[in-house]
Design a protein around this motif. Structure first.
Motif, PDB file in Angstrom:
ATOM      1  N   HIS A  46       0.840  -1.199   0.135  1.00 27.06           N
ATOM      2  CA  HIS A  46       0.117  -0.133  -0.088  1.00 27.06           C
ATOM      3  C   HIS A  46       1.103   1.246   0.099  1.00 27.06           C
ATOM      4  O   HIS A  46       1.877   1.579   0.889  1.00 27.06           O
ATOM      5  N   ALA A  47       0.649   2.107  -0.914  1.00 23.82           N
ATOM      6  CA  ALA A  47       1.119   3.440  -1.068  1.00 23.82           C
ATOM      7  C   ALA A  47       0.037   4.518  -1.450  1.00 23.82           C
ATOM      8  O   ALA A  47      -0.595   4.165  -2.548  1.00 23.82           O
ATOM      9  N   SER A  48      -0.250   5.461  -0.495  1.00 21.42           N
ATOM     10  CA  SER A  48      -1.432   6.410  -0.910  1.00 21.42           C
ATOM     11  C   SER A  48      -1.069   7.321  -2.019  1.00 21.42           C
ATOM     12  O   SER A  48      -1.792   7.541  -2.828  1.00 21.42           O
ATOM     13  N   ALA A  49       0.315   7.615  -2.194  1.00 21.52           N
ATOM     14  CA  ALA A  49       0.548   8.671  -2.947  1.00 21.52           C
ATOM     15  C   ALA A  49       1.858   8.278  -3.711  1.00 21.52           C
ATOM     16  O   ALA A  49       2.787   7.342  -3.237  1.00 21.52           O
ATOM     17  N   GLY A  58       8.198   2.117  -8.058  1.00 24.14           N
ATOM     18  CA  GLY A  58       7.717   2.741  -9.212  1.00 24.14           C
ATOM     19  C   GLY A  58       8.248   2.339 -10.677  1.00 24.14           C
ATOM     20  O   GLY A  58       7.317   2.367 -11.420  1.00 24.14           O
ATOM     21  N   ALA A  59       9.500   2.334 -10.885  1.00 28.32           N
ATOM     22  CA  ALA A  59      10.013   1.618 -11.953  1.00 28.32           C
ATOM     23  C   ALA A  59       9.495   0.385 -12.393  1.00 28.32           C
ATOM     24  O   ALA A  59       8.988   0.233 -13.764  1.00 28.32           O
ATOM     25  N   HIS A  60       9.277  -0.667 -11.453  1.00 23.06           N
ATOM     26  CA  HIS A  60       8.667  -1.998 -11.871  1.00 23.06           C
ATOM     27  C   HIS A  60       7.127  -1.719 -12.293  1.00 23.06           C
ATOM     28  O   HIS A  60       6.761  -2.187 -13.233  1.00 23.06           O
ATOM     29  N   LEU A  61       6.618  -0.791 -11.619  1.00 26.07           N
ATOM     30  CA  LEU A  61       5.260  -0.587 -11.865  1.00 26.07           C
ATOM     31  C   LEU A  61       5.136   0.068 -13.584  1.00 26.07           C
ATOM     32  O   LEU A  61       4.109  -0.544 -14.134  1.00 26.07           O
ATOM     33  N   PHE A  62       5.898   0.614 -13.890  1.00 25.01           N
ATOM     34  CA  PHE A  62       5.945   1.468 -15.258  1.00 25.01           C
ATOM     35  C   PHE A  62       6.454   0.269 -16.120  1.00 25.01           C
ATOM     36  O   PHE A  62       5.882   0.188 -17.249  1.00 25.01           O
ATOM     37  N   ARG A  63       7.227  -0.576 -15.871  1.00 22.52           N
ATOM     38  CA  ARG A  63       7.609  -1.497 -16.739  1.00 22.52           C
ATOM     39  C   ARG A  63       6.434  -2.551 -17.117  1.00 22.52           C
ATOM     40  O   ARG A  63       6.022  -2.980 -18.152  1.00 22.52           O
ATOM     41  N   VAL A  64       5.569  -2.816 -15.909  1.00 25.51           N
ATOM     42  CA  VAL A  64       4.201  -3.768 -16.143  1.00 25.51           C
ATOM     43  C   VAL A  64       3.337  -3.011 -16.834  1.00 25.51           C
ATOM     44  O   VAL A  64       2.731  -3.594 -17.512  1.00 25.51           O
ATOM     45  N   GLY A  81      -5.213   3.433 -29.957  1.00 25.95           N
ATOM     46  CA  GLY A  81      -4.185   4.194 -29.212  1.00 25.95           C
ATOM     47  C   GLY A  81      -4.069   3.656 -27.811  1.00 25.95           C
ATOM     48  O   GLY A  81      -5.170   2.995 -27.213  1.00 25.95           O
ATOM     49  N   ILE A  82      -3.192   4.095 -26.693  1.00 23.33           N
ATOM     50  CA  ILE A  82      -3.105   3.745 -25.303  1.00 23.33           C
ATOM     51  C   ILE A  82      -3.157   5.203 -24.534  1.00 23.33           C
ATOM     52  O   ILE A  82      -2.442   5.862 -24.855  1.00 23.33           O
ATOM     53  N   ASN A  83      -3.958   5.191 -23.463  1.00 23.02           N
ATOM     54  CA  ASN A  83      -3.843   6.146 -22.771  1.00 23.02           C
ATOM     55  C   ASN A  83      -3.324   5.757 -21.328  1.00 23.02           C
ATOM     56  O   ASN A  83      -3.773   4.620 -20.646  1.00 23.02           O
ATOM     57  N   LEU A  84      -2.345   6.391 -20.327  1.00 23.01           N
ATOM     58  CA  LEU A  84      -1.915   5.992 -19.191  1.00 23.01           C
ATOM     59  C   LEU A  84      -2.181   7.267 -18.382  1.00 23.01           C
ATOM     60  O   LEU A  84      -2.140   8.370 -18.862  1.00 23.01           O
ATOM     61  N   PHE A  85      -3.125   6.762 -17.308  1.00 17.52           N
ATOM     62  CA  PHE A  85      -3.386   8.017 -16.382  1.00 17.52           C
ATOM     63  C   PHE A  85      -3.273   7.614 -15.160  1.00 17.52           C
ATOM     64  O   PHE A  85      -3.592   6.425 -14.320  1.00 17.52           O
ATOM     65  N   LEU A  86      -2.607   8.540 -14.263  1.00 17.46           N
ATOM     66  CA  LEU A  86      -2.358   8.292 -12.686  1.00 17.46           C
ATOM     67  C   LEU A  86      -2.777   9.560 -12.073  1.00 17.46           C
ATOM     68  O   LEU A  86      -2.341  10.614 -12.477  1.00 17.46           O
ATOM     69  N   ALA A  87      -3.533   9.468 -11.159  1.00 20.01           N
ATOM     70  CA  ALA A  87      -4.279  10.641 -10.567  1.00 20.01           C
ATOM     71  C   ALA A  87      -3.293  10.580  -9.043  1.00 20.01           C
ATOM     72  O   ALA A  87      -3.539   9.357  -8.462  1.00 20.01           O
ATOM     73  N   ASP A  88      -2.735  11.627  -8.457  1.00 19.92           N
ATOM     74  CA  ASP A  88      -2.027  11.511  -7.558  1.00 19.92           C
ATOM     75  C   ASP A  88      -2.465  12.678  -6.499  1.00 19.92           C
ATOM     76  O   ASP A  88      -2.262  13.742  -6.733  1.00 19.92           O
ATOM     77  N   GLY A  89      -3.458  12.306  -5.467  1.00 14.33           N
ATOM     78  CA  GLY A  89      -4.123  13.262  -4.858  1.00 14.33           C
ATOM     79  C   GLY A  89      -5.523  13.555  -5.461  1.00 14.33           C
ATOM     80  O   GLY A  89      -5.944  13.452  -6.424  1.00 14.33           O
ATOM     81  N   GLU A  90      -6.269  13.865  -4.315  1.00 18.85           N
ATOM     82  CA  GLU A  90      -7.800  13.936  -4.658  1.00 18.85           C
ATOM     83  C   GLU A  90      -7.972  15.234  -5.346  1.00 18.85           C
ATOM     84  O   GLU A  90      -8.843  15.081  -6.417  1.00 18.85           O
ATOM     85  N   ALA A  91      -7.272  16.476  -5.592  1.00 20.19           N
ATOM     86  CA  ALA A  91      -7.190  17.444  -6.474  1.00 20.19           C
ATOM     87  C   ALA A  91      -7.177  17.024  -7.747  1.00 20.19           C
ATOM     88  O   ALA A  91      -7.483  17.566  -9.102  1.00 20.19           O
ATOM     89  N   GLU A  95      -9.602   8.694  -6.515  1.00 27.15           N
ATOM     90  CA  GLU A  95     -10.673   8.425  -5.821  1.00 27.15           C
ATOM     91  C   GLU A  95     -10.399   7.366  -4.916  1.00 27.15           C
ATOM     92  O   GLU A  95     -10.657   7.162  -3.616  1.00 27.15           O
ATOM     93  N   ILE A  96      -9.458   6.472  -4.987  1.00 31.18           N
ATOM     94  CA  ILE A  96      -8.813   5.353  -4.264  1.00 31.18           C
ATOM     95  C   ILE A  96      -7.387   5.567  -3.706  1.00 31.18           C
ATOM     96  O   ILE A  96      -6.662   5.804  -4.602  1.00 31.18           O
ATOM     97  N   PRO A  97      -7.370   5.954  -2.319  1.00 28.95           N
ATOM     98  CA  PRO A  97      -5.793   6.179  -1.990  1.00 28.95           C
ATOM     99  C   PRO A  97      -5.066   5.322  -1.949  1.00 28.95           C
ATOM    100  O   PRO A  97      -4.562   4.792  -0.878  1.00 28.95           O
TER     101      PRO A  97
END
Length: 148
Positions: A46-49, A58-64, A81-91, A95-97
């Protein structure tokens, strides 16, 4: 059950359509897909942000994530095409921390959009000022580990 649905998925106490898993990451289908083939890549720990995530993970997550994007393209799922989307923070619409990367196929005419005023072009001096502030902050961080 924990209070984090992604932790529950990782530990197997919540249902998920898992595409890939290893000791560090799990990739599974989104239950609210933008398009068919939309999946999530999450760290097992678990890592909230992003700031809570170590750089090796983080590097492993990006490789996956990169491999999942390639798999979507080869799967026969409609994908232009492909979109990558990472939301970091409520703003930023997180939605899921629990850090998670959305990986989803795109095609002309699908319903996904990002709304912004892309016509705003700050003067170079303002860009240079903000770049300097970010550069100073970056330089104050611990150096990244050297990897071969």
């Amino acid at each position: 059950m924990s209070s984090c649905v992604f932790c529950d998925i990782v530990e197997g106490s919540a249902p998920a359509s898992v595409v890939y898993q290893d000791d560090v990451a799990v990739a599974f289908m989104s239950i609210g897909p933008v398009n068919p083939g939309h999946l999530m890549v999450v760290p097992r720990r678990h890592a909230s942000a992003l700031a809570d995530l170590d750089e090796t993970t983080g590097a492993h997550l990006f490789r996956v994530t990169m491999r999942m994007a390639g798999a979507i393209r080869r799967s026969g799922v409609r994908c232009e095409g492909i979109n990558l989307f990472l939301a970091d923070g409520e703003a930023a619409f997180q939605e899921i921390p629990h850090v998670h990367m959305h990986v989803f196929p795109r095609f002309k005419g699908d319903s996904f959009s990002l709304v912004a005023n892309w016509a705003i072009k700050p003067p170079r001096e303002k860009l240079d000022e903000v770049a300097a502030r970010i550069r100073r902050a970056y330089e104050s961080l611990a150096p990244p580990p050297i990897t071969p």
